[in-house]
Design a protein around this motif. Structure first.
Motif, mmCIF file in Angstrom:
data_model
loop_
_atom_site.group_PDB
_atom_site.id
_atom_site.type_symbol
_atom_site.label_atom_id
_atom_site.label_comp_id
_atom_site.label_asym_id
_atom_site.label_seq_id
_atom_site.Cartn_x
_atom_site.Cartn_y
_atom_site.Cartn_z
ATOM 1 N N LYS A 157 8.923 8.298 -2.456
ATOM 2 C CA LYS A 157 9.339 7.376 -3.276
ATOM 3 C C LYS A 157 10.593 8.506 -3.797
ATOM 4 N N GLN A 158 10.414 9.067 -4.248
ATOM 5 C CA GLN A 158 11.602 9.872 -4.701
ATOM 6 C C GLN A 158 12.960 9.564 -4.365
ATOM 7 N N VAL A 214 14.179 6.890 -5.369
ATOM 8 C CA VAL A 214 14.165 6.944 -7.075
ATOM 9 C C VAL A 214 16.236 7.935 -7.043
ATOM 10 N N THR A 215 16.603 9.038 -6.001
ATOM 11 C CA THR A 215 17.628 9.371 -6.040
ATOM 12 C C THR A 215 18.753 9.296 -5.414
ATOM 13 N N HIS A 240 19.252 4.849 -5.420
ATOM 14 C CA HIS A 240 18.994 4.457 -6.851
ATOM 15 C C HIS A 240 19.857 5.420 -7.655
ATOM 16 N N ARG A 241 19.641 6.910 -8.091
ATOM 17 C CA ARG A 241 20.384 7.268 -9.167
ATOM 18 C C ARG A 241 21.704 7.105 -8.815
ATOM 19 N N ALA A 263 16.531 -0.520 -5.911
ATOM 20 C CA ALA A 263 15.950 -0.388 -7.482
ATOM 21 C C ALA A 263 14.700 -1.225 -7.092
ATOM 22 N N THR A 295 12.206 2.039 -6.149
ATOM 23 C CA THR A 295 11.684 2.540 -7.071
ATOM 24 C C THR A 295 10.329 2.448 -7.952
ATOM 25 N N THR A 296 10.040 0.752 -8.208
ATOM 26 C CA THR A 296 9.175 0.660 -9.189
ATOM 27 C C THR A 296 7.746 -0.038 -8.410
ATOM 28 N N SER A 320 4.708 -2.378 -13.159
ATOM 29 C CA SER A 320 6.365 -1.945 -13.970
ATOM 30 C C SER A 320 6.448 -3.134 -14.293
ATOM 31 N N ARG A 323 13.874 -0.934 -15.961
ATOM 32 C CA ARG A 323 12.930 -1.515 -15.373
ATOM 33 C C ARG A 323 12.154 -3.144 -14.986
ATOM 34 N N TRP A 358 19.824 9.197 -16.699
ATOM 35 C CA TRP A 358 20.404 10.447 -16.385
ATOM 36 C C TRP A 358 20.545 11.091 -16.851
#
Length: 399
Positions: free
Chosen positions: A8-9, A12-13, A15-16, A172, A175-176, A195, A213, A391
């Motif tokens: 998942k990370q 997330v990265t 998406h960031r 996105a 990430t949820t 979420s 979110r 962030w």
């Protein structure tokens, strides 16, 4: 669902960094898009002398001068300043002017004609703020899709941003999704629904994180539609191949293949109206269960490179009640019907594209959807702002 947090990370990265790349651009386009939901209302409010005739609808009704006479009046006025007009305006509306698009003039690119008297009501260079505050809506419009960068660089840049935004819509979502080493469908939905929830009493970082979110999930379908339609507007070389692969595409506009002299405006308009009737009859024979009804006219344009006339009008196949996008093409020399294109019900790629355009530009479902589009633009700006804030908060915590 992910079986390990590390999986998942990665999303997330991604998406960031996609969000940080697009943040500033989406803040600009979100705010300007919110204003553009009311573009026509703003433009008319700021420019009443351009859009509204001294003759009211009740005084004159539809007693307009012939379209050819009005076109020649606009053409003569434009020619004095080195301009040329290739499109005959036909979108008559009681109490309102006719607008003509001018090319080649350094003085203006729009001219407005009184349809009752053929008098020039005014002219302007669309979006040029140096000509006055009345051009503010056009300035915002151009900022929205070009950032006012020259030579189509802005169009290309925002097209790339729109493509990244479209990709990020799916990242996105990922990430949820919950993390569980023993996945089950029931457990997945039970945990994922968390979420979607918002705790309105939260404050600070928690408030922005939860709203970012949850609202992103609530509005996901609309966000995707606006992201992909932005690609359709700004990055046609990407949008068309994808759409034409998934859906049936319309053939290219016809070309006559000869250079015989074109008809005059009155002849061409009569021929185009006859061709419209013939095209409607053709469709009635092919699809008798879906008859077509024609409405108000929009324009007649001479295309010199193809030696054709393009005639636009409203029909029951248009996805919006006011915007006319039904089209027929005729031979500019003899008026022969060459092709007809309907906004919906003919080619699925065209139907999808027209709906994307109409949804993006708030042309359907009346004022409630128009208000929704305005609010959505503000939310797009907020998502980018809150994403940067989230962030920055995490970055400070790691120090």
């Amino acid at each position: 669902m992910f079986s390990h947090a590390r999986q998942k990370q990665r999303f997330v990265t991604l998406h960031r960094y996609l969000g940080l790349t697009a943040a500033l651009f989406l803040i600009i386009t979100g705010i300007t898009g919110a204003l553009l939901a009311y573009y026509h209302e703003l433009d008319e409010w700021l420019n009443p002398t351009l859009f509204f005739t001294p003759q009211t609808a009740s005084q004159q009704g539809d007693n307009y001068l012939p379209a050819s006479e009005l076109y020649h009046a606009a053409q003569q006025y434009s020619a004095r300043y080195g301009g040329n007009i290739s499109t005959v305006a036909l979108d008559f509306s009681p109490g309102k002017s006719l607008r003509y698009y001018v090319s080649g003039s350094e003085q203006f690119n729009r001219v407005f004609i009184n349809p009752y008297t053929a008098e020039v009501m005014g002219s302007r260079t669309w979006g040029d703020l140096s000509q006055g505050i009345g051009n503010l809506p056009g300035f915002i419009y151009k900022l929205h899709y070009t950032l006012w960068l020259p030579d189509r660089w802005g169009v290309l840049l925002l097209g790339i941003i729109a493509l990244l935004w479209t990709l990020d819509c799916f990242i996105a979502i990922a990430t949820t999704l919950p993390v569980s080493k023993q996945p089950s469908l029931r457990q997945f939905f039970s945990r994922w629904q968390q979420s979607f929830k918002m705790r309105w009493h939260s404050r600070g970082f928690s408030f922005h994180f939860l709203l970012h979110r949850a609202a992103g999930l609530w509005l996901w379908a609309l966000l995707f539609i606006f992201a992909w339609s932005s690609v359709a507007f700004n990055l046609r070389d990407v949008y068309k191949p994808v759409t034409n692969t998934l859906f049936s595409a319309a053939p290219a506009a016809p070309v006559t293949g000869h250079q015989l002299p074109p008809m005059n405006i009155d002849q061409a308009l009569n021929a185009a109206r006859q061709a419209r009737g013939a095209a409607i009859q053709q469709q009635a024979q092919q699809q008798p269960e879906q008859p077509i009804h024609s409405g108000r006219e929009r324009s007649l344009r001479y295309i010199a490179s193809a030696n054709t006339f393009q005639y636009r009008f409203h029909s029951s196949r248009d996805v919006d009640a006011d915007i006319a996008r039904s089209v027929v093409y005729i031979d500019a020399h003899n008026g022969e019907l060459l092709a007809s294109y309907w906004p919906s019900g003919q080619y699925s790629a065209t139907t999808v594209t027209q709906w994307l355009y109409a949804l993006h530009m708030a042309e359907v479902f009346g004022w409630p959807y128009q208000l929704l589009v305005c609010l959505l633009g503000l939310m797009v700006a907020y998502f980018s702002y809150s994403g940067v804030k989230i962030w920055w908060h995490k970055r400070r915590k790691r120090r």
